[in-house]
Motif scaffolding. Structure first.
Motif, PDB file in Angstrom:
ATOM      1  N   ALA A   1     -12.459 -12.837 -17.186  1.00 46.02           N
ATOM      2  CA  ALA A   1     -12.557 -14.064 -16.383  1.00 46.02           C
ATOM      3  C   ALA A   1     -11.491 -15.074 -16.806  1.00 46.02           C
ATOM      4  CB  ALA A   1     -13.955 -14.665 -16.514  1.00 46.02           C
ATOM      5  N   VAL A   2     -11.257 -15.186 -18.104  1.00 43.05           N
ATOM      6  CA  VAL A   2     -10.229 -16.106 -18.608  1.00 43.05           C
ATOM      7  C   VAL A   2      -8.850 -15.686 -18.107  1.00 43.05           C
ATOM      8  CG1 VAL A   2      -9.046 -16.858 -20.716  1.00 43.05           C
ATOM      9  CG2 VAL A   2     -11.549 -16.859 -20.612  1.00 43.05           C
ATOM     10  N   ILE A   3      -8.557 -14.409 -18.185  1.00 38.97           N
ATOM     11  CA  ILE A   3      -7.246 -13.914 -17.743  1.00 38.97           C
ATOM     12  C   ILE A   3      -7.087 -14.074 -16.231  1.00 38.97           C
ATOM     13  CG2 ILE A   3      -5.806 -11.843 -17.518  1.00 38.97           C
ATOM     14  CD1 ILE A   3      -5.799 -13.254 -20.316  1.00 38.97           C
ATOM     15  N   LEU A   4      -8.144 -13.829 -15.485  1.00 39.51           N
ATOM     16  CA  LEU A   4      -8.067 -14.027 -14.041  1.00 39.51           C
ATOM     17  C   LEU A   4      -7.757 -15.486 -13.719  1.00 39.51           C
ATOM     18  CD1 LEU A   4      -8.264 -12.715 -11.269  1.00 39.51           C
ATOM     19  CD2 LEU A   4     -10.740 -13.070 -11.353  1.00 39.51           C
ATOM     20  N   SER A   5      -8.365 -16.408 -14.446  1.00 40.98           N
ATOM     21  CA  SER A   5      -8.055 -17.828 -14.263  1.00 40.98           C
ATOM     22  C   SER A   5      -6.596 -18.121 -14.603  1.00 40.98           C
ATOM     23  CB  SER A   5      -8.955 -18.695 -15.145  1.00 40.98           C
ATOM     24  OG  SER A   5     -10.271 -18.651 -14.692  1.00 40.98           O
ATOM     25  N   PHE A   6      -6.118 -17.500 -15.664  1.00 41.43           N
ATOM     26  CA  PHE A   6      -4.732 -17.702 -16.089  1.00 41.43           C
ATOM     27  C   PHE A   6      -3.750 -17.267 -15.008  1.00 41.43           C
ATOM     28  CE2 PHE A   6      -0.878 -15.956 -18.007  1.00 41.43           C
ATOM     29  CZ  PHE A   6      -0.389 -17.061 -18.670  1.00 41.43           C
ATOM     30  N   VAL A   7      -3.952 -16.069 -14.440  1.00 44.31           N
ATOM     31  CA  VAL A   7      -2.999 -15.611 -13.427  1.00 44.31           C
ATOM     32  C   VAL A   7      -3.089 -16.467 -12.164  1.00 44.31           C
ATOM     33  CG1 VAL A   7      -2.766 -13.270 -14.332  1.00 44.31           C
ATOM     34  CG2 VAL A   7      -4.466 -13.723 -12.561  1.00 44.31           C
ATOM     35  N   GLY A   8      -4.257 -17.006 -11.881  1.00 45.65           N
ATOM     36  CA  GLY A   8      -4.374 -17.933 -10.754  1.00 45.65           C
ATOM     37  C   GLY A   8      -3.527 -19.172 -10.969  1.00 45.65           C
ATOM     38  N   ALA A   9      -3.506 -19.644 -12.199  1.00 46.70           N
ATOM     39  CA  ALA A   9      -2.732 -20.846 -12.518  1.00 46.70           C
ATOM     40  C   ALA A   9      -1.238 -20.642 -12.309  1.00 46.70           C
ATOM     41  CB  ALA A   9      -3.015 -21.276 -13.950  1.00 46.70           C
ATOM     42  N   LEU A  10      -0.778 -19.388 -12.386  1.00 46.18           N
ATOM     43  CA  LEU A  10       0.638 -19.127 -12.131  1.00 46.18           C
ATOM     44  C   LEU A  10       1.036 -19.586 -10.729  1.00 46.18           C
ATOM     45  CD1 LEU A  10       0.992 -15.545 -13.653  1.00 46.18           C
ATOM     46  CD2 LEU A  10       1.808 -17.692 -14.634  1.00 46.18           C
ATOM     47  N   HIS A  11       0.161 -19.382  -9.769  1.00 46.20           N
ATOM     48  CA  HIS A  11       0.494 -19.770  -8.397  1.00 46.20           C
ATOM     49  C   HIS A  11       0.521 -21.287  -8.243  1.00 46.20           C
ATOM     50  CE1 HIS A  11       0.378 -15.845  -6.059  1.00 46.20           C
ATOM     51  NE2 HIS A  11       0.456 -15.552  -7.327  1.00 46.20           N
ATOM     52  N   TRP A  12      -0.294 -21.979  -8.994  1.00 46.32           N
ATOM     53  CA  TRP A  12      -0.240 -23.450  -9.005  1.00 46.32           C
ATOM     54  C   TRP A  12       1.136 -23.880  -9.522  1.00 46.32           C
ATOM     55  CZ3 TRP A  12      -4.320 -26.963  -7.909  1.00 46.32           C
ATOM     56  CH2 TRP A  12      -4.043 -28.300  -8.188  1.00 46.32           C
ATOM     57  N   ALA A  13       1.570 -23.249 -10.604  1.00 46.36           N
ATOM     58  CA  ALA A  13       2.877 -23.578 -11.177  1.00 46.36           C
ATOM     59  C   ALA A  13       4.009 -23.265 -10.199  1.00 46.36           C
ATOM     60  CB  ALA A  13       3.079 -22.825 -12.488  1.00 46.36           C
ATOM     61  N   PHE A  14       3.926 -22.121  -9.518  1.00 49.53           N
ATOM     62  CA  PHE A  14       4.959 -21.784  -8.532  1.00 49.53           C
ATOM     63  C   PHE A  14       4.988 -22.829  -7.415  1.00 49.53           C
ATOM     64  CE2 PHE A  14       4.323 -17.126  -9.810  1.00 49.53           C
ATOM     65  CZ  PHE A  14       5.423 -17.146 -10.645  1.00 49.53           C
ATOM     66  N   ALA A  15       3.826 -23.270  -6.968  1.00 47.34           N
ATOM     67  CA  ALA A  15       3.774 -24.283  -5.902  1.00 47.34           C
ATOM     68  C   ALA A  15       4.420 -25.585  -6.361  1.00 47.34           C
ATOM     69  CB  ALA A  15       2.328 -24.519  -5.478  1.00 47.34           C
ATOM     70  N   MET A  16       4.223 -25.944  -7.613  1.00 48.42           N
ATOM     71  CA  MET A  16       4.772 -27.196  -8.123  1.00 48.42           C
ATOM     72  C   MET A  16       6.279 -27.133  -8.347  1.00 48.42           C
ATOM     73  SD  MET A  16       2.072 -28.706 -10.951  1.00 48.42           S
ATOM     74  CE  MET A  16       2.867 -27.764 -12.211  1.00 48.42           C
ATOM     75  N   THR A  17       6.790 -25.967  -8.663  1.00 50.69           N
ATOM     76  CA  THR A  17       8.161 -25.915  -9.167  1.00 50.69           C
ATOM     77  C   THR A  17       9.194 -25.318  -8.214  1.00 50.69           C
ATOM     78  OG1 THR A  17       7.744 -23.792 -10.264  1.00 50.69           O
ATOM     79  CG2 THR A  17       7.391 -25.800 -11.566  1.00 50.69           C
ATOM     80  N   HIS A  18       8.767 -24.757  -7.100  1.00 53.20           N
ATOM     81  CA  HIS A  18       9.737 -24.126  -6.203  1.00 53.20           C
ATOM     82  C   HIS A  18      10.052 -25.041  -5.025  1.00 53.20           C
ATOM     83  CE1 HIS A  18      10.648 -20.179  -7.824  1.00 53.20           C
ATOM     84  NE2 HIS A  18       9.477 -20.294  -8.421  1.00 53.20           N
TER      85      HIS A  18
ATOM     86  N   VAL B   1       8.321 -14.738  -0.322  1.00 49.62           N
ATOM     87  CA  VAL B   1       8.569 -16.127   0.068  1.00 49.62           C
ATOM     88  C   VAL B   1       9.517 -16.834  -0.894  1.00 49.62           C
ATOM     89  CG1 VAL B   1       7.446 -18.353   0.521  1.00 49.62           C
ATOM     90  CG2 VAL B   1       6.292 -16.232   1.150  1.00 49.62           C
ATOM     91  N   ILE B   2       9.372 -16.539  -2.182  1.00 52.08           N
ATOM     92  CA  ILE B   2      10.240 -17.184  -3.174  1.00 52.08           C
ATOM     93  C   ILE B   2      10.886 -16.121  -4.061  1.00 52.08           C
ATOM     94  CG2 ILE B   2       8.870 -19.310  -3.212  1.00 52.08           C
ATOM     95  CD1 ILE B   2       7.765 -18.417  -5.950  1.00 52.08           C
ATOM     96  N   SER B   3      11.958 -16.502  -4.703  1.00 57.10           N
ATOM     97  CA  SER B   3      12.630 -15.612  -5.646  1.00 57.10           C
ATOM     98  C   SER B   3      11.867 -15.615  -6.968  1.00 57.10           C
ATOM     99  CB  SER B   3      14.061 -16.084  -5.891  1.00 57.10           C
ATOM    100  OG  SER B   3      14.808 -15.982  -4.702  1.00 57.10           O
ATOM    101  N   LEU B   4      11.584 -14.430  -7.442  1.00 56.71           N
ATOM    102  CA  LEU B   4      10.916 -14.262  -8.736  1.00 56.71           C
ATOM    103  C   LEU B   4      11.822 -13.441  -9.633  1.00 56.71           C
ATOM    104  CD1 LEU B   4       7.338 -13.310  -7.437  1.00 56.71           C
ATOM    105  CD2 LEU B   4       8.039 -15.500  -8.431  1.00 56.71           C
ATOM    106  N   PRO B   5      11.683 -13.570 -10.932  1.00 57.25           N
ATOM    107  CA  PRO B   5      12.477 -12.715 -11.828  1.00 57.25           C
ATOM    108  C   PRO B   5      12.189 -11.237 -11.540  1.00 57.25           C
ATOM    109  CG  PRO B   5      11.361 -14.456 -13.065  1.00 57.25           C
ATOM    110  CD  PRO B   5      10.820 -14.506 -11.667  1.00 57.25           C
ATOM    111  N   VAL B   6      13.187 -10.395 -11.669  1.00 62.60           N
ATOM    112  CA  VAL B   6      13.020  -8.977 -11.344  1.00 62.60           C
ATOM    113  C   VAL B   6      11.957  -8.312 -12.207  1.00 62.60           C
ATOM    114  CG1 VAL B   6      15.322  -8.680 -10.381  1.00 62.60           C
ATOM    115  CG2 VAL B   6      14.960  -8.277 -12.813  1.00 62.60           C
TER     116      VAL B   6
END
Length: 152
Positions: free
Chosen positions: A51-68, A122-127
């Protein structure tokens, strides 16, 4: 837009942290398999970590939304909305019986990987990002699947 921009291989620290993050999955799955007398301790620990890890990977999309900056409002809003779904799924999984909770966590991890694939259109991600995410997701899901064998 491209799925990924040409970049160097996965940074060493990222690889260490990513694969190191699998240690609790593997250790708890192995413990629940090899130590059935204490499965009531190992399985909840495995589910909680999932559950903790699932929350963590969800937060990645928040970061992508903020920074792209290339994201328009609608895709950005969708990323923000999706980013909280994994946390909610993880929370619900912890309130379920172990097998149902494990199934929800597995479904959540797979759904999130699918969202990562959609994001890459939709966005460029590292390979290295998607291959790393796939490997981490597969191992985490396999470890969570051990609950179906060990939980009562």
């Amino acid at each position: 837009m491209t799925a990924s921009a040409p970049q160097s291989p996965c940074p060493t620290l990222v690889a260490w942290l990513g694969y190191g993050g699998l240690i609790p999955f593997v250790a708890l799955a192995a413990a629940s398999w090899l130590d059935p007398a204490h499965v009531a301790t190992w399985v909840p620990g495995l589910l909680a970590y999932g559950a903790v890890i699932l929350s963590f990977v969800g937060a990645l999309h928040w970061a992508f939304a903020m920074t792209h900056p290339q994201l328009q409002d609608a895709p950005k809003h969708a990323l923000y909305l999706w980013s909280v779904v994994p946390s909610l799924l993880g929370w619900l999984a912890l309130m379920m019986v172990p097998k149902a909770g494990a199934l929800l966590l597995i479904a959540g991890l797979l759904a999130h990987y699918r969202q990562d694939l959609r994001l890459a259109r939709v966005i460029s991600l590292p390979v290295w990002f998607l291959p790393l995410r796939l490997r981490l997701t597969v191992v985490a899901c396999l470890c969570l699947a051990v609950v179906f064998v060990t939980a009562r």
